[in-house]
Design a protein around this motif. Sequence first.
Motif, PDB file in Angstrom:
ATOM      1  N   GLU B  17       0.821  -1.210   0.000  1.00 54.88           N
ATOM      2  CA  GLU B  17       0.000   0.000   0.000  1.00 54.88           C
ATOM      3  C   GLU B  17       0.857   1.263   0.000  1.00 54.88           C
ATOM      4  N   ASN B  18       2.023   1.162  -0.597  1.00 57.51           N
ATOM      5  CA  ASN B  18       2.854   2.343  -0.769  1.00 57.51           C
ATOM      6  C   ASN B  18       2.592   2.849  -2.188  1.00 57.51           C
ATOM      7  N   ILE B  19       1.861   3.945  -2.281  1.00 57.00           N
ATOM      8  CA  ILE B  19       1.406   4.410  -3.596  1.00 57.00           C
ATOM      9  C   ILE B  19       2.580   4.590  -4.548  1.00 57.00           C
ATOM     10  N   GLY B  20       3.641   5.223  -4.073  1.00 53.81           N
ATOM     11  CA  GLY B  20       4.776   5.517  -4.947  1.00 53.81           C
ATOM     12  C   GLY B  20       5.337   4.249  -5.583  1.00 53.81           C
ATOM     13  N   ASP B  21       5.636   3.259  -4.785  1.00 52.27           N
ATOM     14  CA  ASP B  21       6.204   2.020  -5.318  1.00 52.27           C
ATOM     15  C   ASP B  21       5.223   1.293  -6.230  1.00 52.27           C
ATOM     16  N   ASP B  22       3.960   1.216  -5.824  1.00 55.72           N
ATOM     17  CA  ASP B  22       2.962   0.484  -6.621  1.00 55.72           C
ATOM     18  C   ASP B  22       2.734   1.135  -7.975  1.00 55.72           C
ATOM     19  N   ASN B  27       3.868   1.287 -13.979  1.00 56.53           N
ATOM     20  CA  ASN B  27       4.482   1.906 -15.153  1.00 56.53           C
ATOM     21  C   ASN B  27       5.611   1.066 -15.731  1.00 56.53           C
ATOM     22  N   MET B  28       6.382   0.461 -14.847  1.00 59.66           N
ATOM     23  CA  MET B  28       7.484  -0.373 -15.311  1.00 59.66           C
ATOM     24  C   MET B  28       6.962  -1.573 -16.080  1.00 59.66           C
ATOM     25  N   LYS B  29       5.883  -2.156 -15.543  1.00 58.95           N
ATOM     26  CA  LYS B  29       5.297  -3.333 -16.217  1.00 58.95           C
ATOM     27  C   LYS B  29       4.849  -2.962 -17.614  1.00 58.95           C
ATOM     28  N   ASN B  36       7.871  -9.969 -19.216  1.00 57.74           N
ATOM     29  CA  ASN B  36       9.312  -9.753 -19.288  1.00 57.74           C
ATOM     30  C   ASN B  36       9.956  -9.282 -17.990  1.00 57.74           C
ATOM     31  N   TYR B  37       9.250  -9.412 -16.889  1.00 58.14           N
ATOM     32  CA  TYR B  37       9.863  -8.933 -15.663  1.00 58.14           C
ATOM     33  C   TYR B  37       9.809 -10.020 -14.590  1.00 58.14           C
ATOM     34  N   VAL B  38      10.663  -9.837 -13.603  1.00 59.23           N
ATOM     35  CA  VAL B  38      10.697 -10.734 -12.448  1.00 59.23           C
ATOM     36  C   VAL B  38      10.661  -9.843 -11.209  1.00 59.23           C
ATOM     37  N   LEU B  39       9.721 -10.109 -10.311  1.00 57.52           N
ATOM     38  CA  LEU B  39       9.667  -9.311  -9.082  1.00 57.52           C
ATOM     39  C   LEU B  39      10.619  -9.906  -8.058  1.00 57.52           C
ATOM     40  N   VAL B  40      11.451  -9.054  -7.513  1.00 57.32           N
ATOM     41  CA  VAL B  40      12.385  -9.503  -6.480  1.00 57.32           C
ATOM     42  C   VAL B  40      11.975  -8.839  -5.174  1.00 57.32           C
ATOM     43  N   ARG B  41      11.834  -9.619  -4.134  1.00 54.74           N
ATOM     44  CA  ARG B  41      11.402  -9.046  -2.852  1.00 54.74           C
ATOM     45  C   ARG B  41      12.547  -8.272  -2.214  1.00 54.74           C
ATOM     46  N   CYS B  62      13.197   0.346  -7.970  1.00 57.02           N
ATOM     47  CA  CYS B  62      12.109   1.267  -8.311  1.00 57.02           C
ATOM     48  C   CYS B  62      11.896   2.305  -7.228  1.00 57.02           C
ATOM     49  N   GLY B  63      12.678   3.327  -7.274  1.00 55.71           N
ATOM     50  CA  GLY B  63      12.392   4.552  -6.549  1.00 55.71           C
ATOM     51  C   GLY B  63      12.331   4.468  -5.041  1.00 55.71           C
ATOM     52  N   GLY B  64      12.171   5.599  -4.440  1.00 57.62           N
ATOM     53  CA  GLY B  64      12.020   5.666  -3.001  1.00 57.62           C
ATOM     54  C   GLY B  64      13.307   6.070  -2.310  1.00 57.62           C
ATOM     55  N   ALA B  65      13.189   6.186  -1.004  1.00 58.66           N
ATOM     56  CA  ALA B  65      14.340   6.605  -0.192  1.00 58.66           C
ATOM     57  C   ALA B  65      15.153   5.365   0.124  1.00 58.66           C
TER      58      ALA B  65
END
Lengths: 305, 331
Positions: B17-22, B27-29, B36-41, B62-65
């Motif tokens: 529920e972090n708007i910025g990351d989601d 957009n990246m997708k 073509n992508y793999v999500l890494v935790r 993907c972004g953030g502090a």
Amino acid sequence: MEEETNTGTGDATSSLAPVFVVGPARSGTTVFTHTLARKYTIACVPETNLIAVLLKMLARSKDATFADFEAKQRDVLMHGQNRPYSILFTPEMRTRRMRDCPDALFEAILRCDRYTEGDRVIEQTPRNGERVRLLRWMFPSSLVFFMSRNPVDVIASNRRTPWGTRNRLKLFLVLLRPYFELRELARTYGLGHTMIVEYEKLADVAQMAEVFGALESRGTTPREAEIDIEPINYSNNDWARDHFRKAGDRLSLDHKPLGPQQRLLRCIGAHVQLRLIDHVRTGRSGPLVLLLSAINSLGNKAFPR
Amino acid sequence: MIRPSRKIGLIGYFGYENIGDDVMLANMKRMVGEENYVLVRPNESLLGALRKLWGCSAIVVCGGAVIRRTNAAYLKVMVAAKLLCVKRIYYSIEISAWPVGRLGRIQKFVMRNASVFVRDLGSFLIAERALGVGKGTMVVDLFYFDDAMFAQTAGRESHSYGRITLGPGDGKRKLVVLPRTKFNSPNYSEQMNERRILDAIRKRREREIFDEVLLSPSAANDDVGSLSARLHGEGIGYVVADFDAPIALAYGDVVITNRLHIFKAVCLHDVDCVLVSYDPKTEWPEVIGERGEIVSLAGDTLDIADVRIPPSVLAERIALSKKALINAISG
């Protein structure tokens, strides 16, 4: 010379979007700037280091305002020489943070008595060539002219100046930086609104027609009659006046005939220049460019900015 | 769209529920394609990261502090990427301070030869000092790339960002408070943050009358108990919304929040908003909008008009940023 079509939707004819002339020191940035300032209503502000000072102040305090800049102005513009102008901000601008509206710097320059007839600023600080990506970011609509000159001539010219280093190696290393920074600009943001201008072709009609066309397409007004640009900022620099007069006729102050060794060096220099320009435009990296890139990396470590 | 020859790894706090990351992930997708992508935790083990990155040509943070004085996020994953010679791209990150000691050295090691794109001048200057001149490149937050976010309020359509929906509203004038109550940073104090939010609430209630004060956690791990007790103590009537409950904001309501991307989203849709800054990363917002205020860490209140970037400049920067990312992934 090339210019990509910019795909942005911004206002490319903004009268406040500055023009930057950058490149290795002693590449003809001053004579080129004066050539443009003679013909167009642009405020010619040479070697102010505005961007460097702005970044230095922001690095110390991210909330630095234009009032802080005004107070520091003496350090910015003096450089130990008399400057006939100072940058003044409106009371409203003084309280604004520099990071939010850096273009206000150039707006303020246009309000100086000296520059009221200019509709945009042409900022000629060769060292900005090491920061073209940041310039492109801060001023997306600005036009950037990158001056390119035969490296052998650049090194020889630097060695002739009273304030420069005479170390050929250091000069060569520092000369490479702007080219690779320009290549990084091409790789990241592209070369939109950016032109490479060859010093050796300053008298070339085709090249200058493209330059003038780029300026006029951005709303820069030609003067009714060409004027003389006094290089009074370089008060002890008679060479500048002489150089400017010769710019239309001759491309080098060096009137002596070149010996065979010098001719060979200049040939090699011209080849290096062409390869660097080609690398910037196309990304092609032959063995020479790879070698130069390695030398550039070493140079950045040995002589950090 | 980019068509990578191998997959692109994406790492960020997605699904929290972090708007910025989601929004950045959305957009990246779209940019790299669903297959073509793999999500890494973020908390992937080194071995897990090596396994996931084995088939990747690049990994995008993907972004953030992601870089702070005492914390460098995703470090194990990025070390794995470096070991596998996977292209490392830090996109639209914020650097509030360079990590000290060994952490800082490891961070320098993984970022050497990586593409580092930062979203504000402060981060740029810190990256330059730590990594050397020319290592950082400026970009805008990918948040702005989502077409829906550019929909103008004139159409009065509804837009949802996570559980927050912006729309025409039900006629009641609401003051919505979305604090961040937990943040791991030596500069952050929950009591101080509560005090600043209460100040903002008081000032707004002095200015206008609200039918309802709605208090809600801005993320799943937030706890608004202490803040609600203080509101009760001041005699301010309020309603607490569960984290799972969707929040509908009308154009014209007022939002008080710590969250940068909530601030950006609501300002974009002409909802009056106050951003109470809690970390240096929230002090350099890129924002589009006509109404809004930012209360800085120093306590100054800035109007959005003082900080917003002119639309024409922002549009150019969006084009530059998109080009930079595409070139970094495919170059």
